[in-house]
Design a protein around this motif. Structure first.
Motif, PDB file in Angstrom:
ATOM      1  N   THR A  83       0.804  -1.217   0.000  1.00  0.00           N
ATOM      2  CA  THR A  83       0.000   0.000   0.000  1.00  0.00           C
ATOM      3  C   THR A  83       0.837   1.267   0.000  1.00  0.00           C
ATOM      4  O   THR A  83       0.357   2.331  -0.376  1.00  0.00           O
ATOM      5  N   GLY A  84       2.092   1.163   0.468  1.00  0.00           N
ATOM      6  CA  GLY A  84       2.944   2.342   0.563  1.00  0.00           C
ATOM      7  C   GLY A  84       2.637   3.208   1.772  1.00  0.00           C
ATOM      8  O   GLY A  84       3.268   4.251   1.981  1.00  0.00           O
ATOM      9  N   GLU A  85       1.666   2.788   2.610  1.00  0.00           N
ATOM     10  CA  GLU A  85       1.300   3.560   3.795  1.00  0.00           C
ATOM     11  C   GLU A  85       2.326   3.361   4.914  1.00  0.00           C
ATOM     12  O   GLU A  85       2.923   2.289   5.022  1.00  0.00           O
ATOM     13  N   LYS A  86       2.480   4.400   5.737  1.00  0.00           N
ATOM     14  CA  LYS A  86       3.380   4.272   6.883  1.00  0.00           C
ATOM     15  C   LYS A  86       2.726   3.324   7.899  1.00  0.00           C
ATOM     16  O   LYS A  86       1.566   3.484   8.264  1.00  0.00           O
ATOM     17  N   MET A  87       3.482   2.319   8.340  1.00  0.00           N
ATOM     18  CA  MET A  87       2.937   1.302   9.228  1.00  0.00           C
ATOM     19  C   MET A  87       2.901   1.771  10.675  1.00  0.00           C
ATOM     20  O   MET A  87       3.646   2.678  11.065  1.00  0.00           O
ATOM     21  N   LEU A  88       2.007   1.134  11.470  1.00  0.00           N
ATOM     22  CA  LEU A  88       1.955   1.415  12.900  1.00  0.00           C
ATOM     23  C   LEU A  88       3.319   1.159  13.513  1.00  0.00           C
ATOM     24  O   LEU A  88       3.953   0.142  13.218  1.00  0.00           O
ATOM     25  N   LEU A  89       3.759   2.043  14.393  1.00  0.00           N
ATOM     26  CA  LEU A  89       5.113   1.961  14.949  1.00  0.00           C
ATOM     27  C   LEU A  89       5.380   0.614  15.614  1.00  0.00           C
ATOM     28  O   LEU A  89       6.378  -0.057  15.332  1.00  0.00           O
ATOM     29  N   ILE A  90       4.471   0.153  16.498  1.00  0.00           N
ATOM     30  CA  ILE A  90       4.747  -1.075  17.243  1.00  0.00           C
ATOM     31  C   ILE A  90       4.552  -2.324  16.385  1.00  0.00           C
ATOM     32  O   ILE A  90       4.927  -3.431  16.801  1.00  0.00           O
TER      33      ILE A  90
END
Length: 322
Positions: A83-90
């Protein structure tokens, strides 16, 4: 096109040879580097721009090959590949060591009471659900229903296993009680991962030829991929959940630990973290990310499809997942 760096570098593939264990280990040591969790939004955005521009044939002036690969691994550590979306940090792979060392350390420390066992197994499976959702495949998206079933099933399996073994451990040497969390985590992995990837087991995963041309979908390949992932996940837990209990069992008999019992949790968390720094990438590297199997091992209908579209292909390849 601009800049001096060659545009022929294939950054779609890892930097090191994935046909060898050492090459895979180097790759995963970079992918799981916990220092990437500390990178600023500006650094992540700069890496994203560098990688996406390079794919378009635009090279930032002065960019070196080492800097390009560094940007590539920073990009991969924070942005979803489909998707190219920034992933959840954890949920990022780089957060595996700090998150797992805290949760696992607490599971190994607070295992004596039923409420503590239930709570930390719930925390662990909640974290696993976040990781599985964050790293979901774009080809086979996880629905809310699938996520919920996998989460409830894994949590129930882990808690039942932990409480059952805790009861049995009362009649065994004290050190045996320390291994109850590991048995619960192993059981949860055997439940969680197949449930989370049940769509793949039903409809199959894409199989390709050596050049990456898609040849079909195979549930048999999915089964092999999931077995490899389960083995890797349990392998990651072995050093972190088997070595610290032995060390802590010896340390707790020492005078200084009896005088300062509050050191139990931080020492245990530190030992777990040390083990995970090595166990996480090394166990990810047990099997190639781009796994393979003989065409003759696939479903008859898939074999027939491949014989018609690519008669010279004898081996197919597929992404096993993480």
């Amino acid at each position: 096109m601009s800049g001096e760096l060659s545009l022929s570098i294939d950054i779609k593939e890892p930097r090191w040879d994935q046909g060898t264990f050492m090459g895979r280990a180097k790759h995963f040591f970079t992918v799981t580097d916990p220092r990437n969790v500390l990178l600023s939004s500006e650094t992540l955005e700069d890496a994203r721009v560098t990688v996406e521009n390079y794919r378009l044939g635009v090279v930032k002036p002065g960019l070196t090959e080492d800097q390009l690969w560094r940007a590539k691994y920073i990009y991969d550590s924070a942005f979803h590949p489909d998707t190219g979306e920034k992933m959840l940090l954890i949920g990022r792979m780089s957060a595996q060591v700090p998150m797992n060392m805290t949760i696992t350390g607490c599971m190994l420390t607070f295992y004596r009471t039923t409420p503590a066992v239930v709570f930390w197994q719930w925390v662990n499976q909640s974290f696993n659900a976040v990781v599985n959702y964050t790293n979901r495949s774009g080809d086979a998206p996880i629905t809310v229903n699938q996520l919920g079933v996998a989460y409830v099933s894994a949590t129930t399996g882990a808690v039942v296993t932990a409480l059952g073994l805790k009861s049995l451990a009362k009649h065994l040497p004290a050190i045996m009680g320390r291994f109850v969390p590991f048995a619960a985590v192993a059981a949860a992995n055997c439940i969680n991962i197949p449930f989370m990837r049940q769509r793949e087991l039903k409809f199959g995963i894409p199989v390709t030829d050596e050049e990456g041309n898609r040849l079909g979908e195979s549930p048999i390949a999915a089964r092999q991929a999931i077995i490899q992932v389960v083995v890797s996940r349990i392998g990651m837990a072995v050093p972190a959940m088997a070595i610290p209990p032995v060390i802590m069992n010896a340390l707790e008999k020492k005078a200084f630990m009896k005088r300062f019992p509050m050191l139990n949790a931080p020492v245990q968390v530190g030992l777990v973290g040390f083990c995970l720094v090595f166990a996480t990438p090394l166990c990810c590297a047990l099997f190639p990310q781009k796994s393979s199997m003989k065409v003759s091992s696939l479903e008859p209908e898939v074999q027939e499809m491949i014989r018609k579209s690519s008669p010279n292909t004898t081996t197919v390849y597929f992404n096993k997942g993480l």
